[in-house]
Scaffold this active site. Sequence first.
Site, PDB file in Angstrom:
ATOM      1  N   LYS A   1      -6.747  13.271  -4.627  1.00 18.93           N
ATOM      2  CA  LYS A   1      -7.477  12.754  -3.461  1.00 18.93           C
ATOM      3  C   LYS A   1      -7.670  13.928  -2.515  1.00 18.93           C
ATOM      4  O   LYS A   1      -6.720  14.409  -1.900  1.00 18.93           O
ATOM      5  CB  LYS A   1      -6.702  11.626  -2.790  1.00 18.93           C
ATOM      6  CG  LYS A   1      -7.406  11.042  -1.573  1.00 18.93           C
ATOM      7  CD  LYS A   1      -6.629   9.832  -1.055  1.00 18.93           C
ATOM      8  CE  LYS A   1      -7.319   9.262   0.175  1.00 18.93           C
ATOM      9  NZ  LYS A   1      -6.960  10.036   1.393  1.00 18.93           N
TER      10      LYS A   1
ATOM     11  N   ALA B   1      -9.511   4.646   5.014  1.00 15.21           N
ATOM     12  CA  ALA B   1      -9.188   4.938   6.418  1.00 15.21           C
ATOM     13  C   ALA B   1      -9.855   3.967   7.377  1.00 15.21           C
ATOM     14  O   ALA B   1     -11.021   3.602   7.206  1.00 15.21           O
ATOM     15  CB  ALA B   1      -9.563   6.367   6.807  1.00 15.21           C
ATOM     16  N   GLY B   2      -9.095   3.557   8.375  1.00 18.58           N
ATOM     17  CA  GLY B   2      -9.598   2.741   9.462  1.00 18.58           C
ATOM     18  C   GLY B   2      -9.371   1.252   9.327  1.00 18.58           C
ATOM     19  O   GLY B   2      -9.493   0.514  10.300  1.00 18.58           O
TER      20      GLY B   2
ATOM     21  N   ASN C   1      -2.949   2.074   4.095  1.00 21.56           N
ATOM     22  CA  ASN C   1      -1.622   2.637   4.300  1.00 21.56           C
ATOM     23  C   ASN C   1      -1.022   2.145   5.621  1.00 21.56           C
ATOM     24  O   ASN C   1      -0.150   1.279   5.646  1.00 21.56           O
ATOM     25  CB  ASN C   1      -1.652   4.154   4.250  1.00 21.56           C
ATOM     26  CG  ASN C   1      -0.263   4.787   4.161  1.00 21.56           C
ATOM     27  OD1 ASN C   1      -0.122   5.953   3.813  1.00 21.56           O
ATOM     28  ND2 ASN C   1       0.798   4.056   4.458  1.00 21.56           N
ATOM     29  N   THR C   2      -1.519   2.672   6.737  1.00 17.31           N
ATOM     30  CA  THR C   2      -0.920   2.373   8.036  1.00 17.31           C
ATOM     31  C   THR C   2      -0.869   0.879   8.329  1.00 17.31           C
ATOM     32  O   THR C   2       0.132   0.376   8.858  1.00 17.31           O
ATOM     33  CB  THR C   2      -1.694   3.090   9.157  1.00 17.31           C
ATOM     34  OG1 THR C   2      -1.777   4.483   8.856  1.00 17.31           O
ATOM     35  CG2 THR C   2      -1.003   2.906  10.498  1.00 17.31           C
TER      36      THR C   2
END
EC number: 2.8.1.10
Length: 256
Positions: free
Chosen positions: A96, A184-185, A206-207
């Site tokens: 990645k 992301a986001g 992830n987050t």
Amino acid sequence: MLEFYGKRFESRLLLGTAQYPSPSILADAVRASLSRIVTVSLRRESGEARAGQDFWALIKALGVAVLPNTAGCHTPREAITTAHMAREVFGTNWIKLEVIGDTDTLQPDPFGLVEAARILCDEGFEVFPYMNDDLIVAERLIEAGCKVLMPWGAPIGSGRGFNNPYALKTMRAHFPDIPLVVDAGIGVPSHAAAAMELGFDAVLINTAVAKAGDPAAMARAFALAVEAGRLAYEADPIEARDMASPSTPLLGKAFL
């Protein structure tokens, strides 16, 4: 079924492995997500060797595919070096690719990304580029040899969902045969469902899972959202309308 570089997977949810409160919570989240691919960051520090060994033992025990990343790299040279290290450590050609251009937004550097992607593809890597939602950058990455694209929805860790849904929808229409992963986001399961409803092949989270109050429960919620969004896309949903359209037929209505 999801397919990347000739490998097929049942789950369309990719899960990151950073920021979890503990290894056991990470393991519970991976299992609850039903994900078959996890992303990992290569630690270039050699200080905590035992912790690293325990982490890899946990990942191996989960039986999932590993997608190493070049997180934290700001130049093509740095990303390429990290990719080589990752291939040596993990025994995979998957990478990645992240080349960060701005430290505040963590927005990818499109020029450095394309340069690094071209070199790594020539060296036999199977590249998953983390990119913005620019169509021309996407074209250049495909020309460089990338067979998967990972456009962002919003800045990493922001939880904002999609800053530019139009751009993502346009990218899906422009590249109907390229696997696209929103990376992301994404902050809540409804964001993931929306991505799948747009026709994206997968999402990377992830987050939103790692920082949730109950990561395992959130991972399960994302798994259900991804499945629901994909089913909705395949079911060919109705087009939005500006005016009402009666759902109840007038046939048989009594006229007084």
